[in-house]
Design an enzyme around this catalytic site. Structure first.
Site, PDB file in Angstrom:
ATOM      1  N   SER A  68       0.796  -1.233   0.000  1.00 47.00           N
ATOM      2  CA  SER A  68       0.000   0.000   0.000  1.00 47.00           C
ATOM      3  C   SER A  68       0.823   1.274   0.000  1.00 47.00           C
ATOM      4  CB  SER A  68      -0.939   0.021   1.206  1.00 47.00           C
ATOM      5  OG  SER A  68      -1.972  -0.910   1.054  1.00 47.00           O
ATOM      6  N   LYS A  71       0.205   4.088  -2.501  1.00 47.94           N
ATOM      7  CA  LYS A  71      -0.749   5.186  -2.355  1.00 47.94           C
ATOM      8  C   LYS A  71      -0.044   6.520  -2.146  1.00 47.94           C
ATOM      9  CE  LYS A  71      -4.398   2.164  -0.661  1.00 47.94           C
ATOM     10  NZ  LYS A  71      -4.366   1.130   0.340  1.00 47.94           N
ATOM     11  N   SER A 129      -5.734   3.352   5.008  1.00 48.46           N
ATOM     12  CA  SER A 129      -5.267   2.716   3.769  1.00 48.46           C
ATOM     13  C   SER A 129      -6.433   2.168   2.955  1.00 48.46           C
ATOM     14  CB  SER A 129      -4.266   1.596   4.080  1.00 48.46           C
ATOM     15  OG  SER A 129      -3.457   1.318   2.951  1.00 48.46           O
TER      16      SER A 129
END
Length: 307
Positions: A68, A71, A129
């Site tokens: 993640s 991002k 997230s």
């Protein structure tokens, strides 16, 4: 300042004619104190100062899955557009929730029909997230006739941004790290330093808990609370962000930044067995401190997302 090259195992070093020869798979550290560089469990790690000088590194140019932490690039691609309207309202589509279910991804639990702002979506994607929030942002800022086309076009923009920033070994294949996204510890730290120059990004990633509200589809008000998955916040003195990431392929990942006495350090750990301990040891080395041993990790609420 001379570089010191060490390996995880005992390294036989020969010095001849001013040239230092060392074993392969090195850990490289720029000496900032009399202390030896730390041993970290991460398969790849990097630490840079505010001038872009490497303070510590382990396999800094090796390709790694990034989970993640992708991002960070998603947010940077949006925020680098000076004309972006952070108060633009985005209707939540069922497709965003379906994406979370399909990929078993972390979520901000956005409710279909709610109208949330781009600013709120940045919090929703970077704190818990939320893959639903990341999907919403890509769908909003991408181009095309369908959700899928807009998301894919946004991924193209992310790769273009990576090229612009000189991230030569980074590849973005999704908006949330659920595909074949890859980077290196050095590239990811460079991206993080760029992202942290933006006031909005910096404010978002240092926030431990964010409470907000949005108009719901039934005309009432929806209340959201999002908790930052980065447990280094309030656990290590000077931490200012920035993002966690975890998948079975990538392992535990962490991008982090900290400031002390006018000095800023930005680092990454990829595929770690204990990302927070690794990060703390690296920061101790960079700051010349000794806080890692006594660090108490901030606990997350029982209902918080894990990433």
């Amino acid at each position: 300042m001379a570089a010191r090259i060490l390996s995880k195992r005992k390294t036989l070093t020969a010095i001849a004619g001013g040239v230092v020869l060392a074993a392969v798979v090195p850990v490289v550290a720029i000496a900032t104190s009399e202390e030896p560089p730390p041993e970290v469990s991460a398969k790849g790690a990097s630490l840079f100062d505010e001038n872009g000088e490497q303070v510590f590194g382990k396999n800094v140019n090796d390709d790694r899955a990034m989970a993640s932490t992708v991002k960070i690039m998603m947010a940077a691609t949006i925020l680098d557009d000076k004309s972006v309207d952070l108060e633009r309202k985005v209707p939540v589509k069922q497709a965003y929730r379906d994406y979370v279910t399909e990929h078993s991804a972390s979520t901000a639990d956005l409710q279909t029909g709610d109208k949330v702002t781009v600013h709120q979506l940045l919090y929703a994607s970077l704190l818990p997230s939320g893959a639903d929030a990341a999907y919403a942002l890509a769908d909003t800022f991408g181009e095309g006739a369908t959700n899928e086309q807009r998301v894919q076009s946004f991924v193209v923009k992310m790769n273009a941004k990576g090229h612009e920033l000189g991230l030569g070994k980074s590849k973005f294949d999704s908006i949330d790290g659920t595909s074949e996204d890859s980077t290196t510890p050095a590239d990811l730290a460079k991206l993080a330093q760029h992202a942290m120059k933006n006031d909005t990004f910096r404010e978002v990633v240092k926030t431990k808990t964010y409470k907000t509200e949005a108009p719901a589809a039934n005309g009432r008000t929806r209340y959201y609370t999002w908790t930052n998955t980065n447990q280094m916040l309030s656990s290590y003195k000077g931490i200012t962000g920035i993002k966690t990431g975890t998948t079975s392929k990538a392992g535990e990942c962490l991008v982090f930044a900290a400031e002390r006495d006018g000095k800023t350090l930005t680092g990454t750990v990829l595929n770690s067995k204990d990302r927070y301990k690794d990060a703390a040891k690296m920061l101790d080395y960079g700051f010349g401190s000794d806080d890692a041993a006594d660090m108490k990790i901030r606990k997350l609420p029982a209902d918080a997302q894990q990433d």
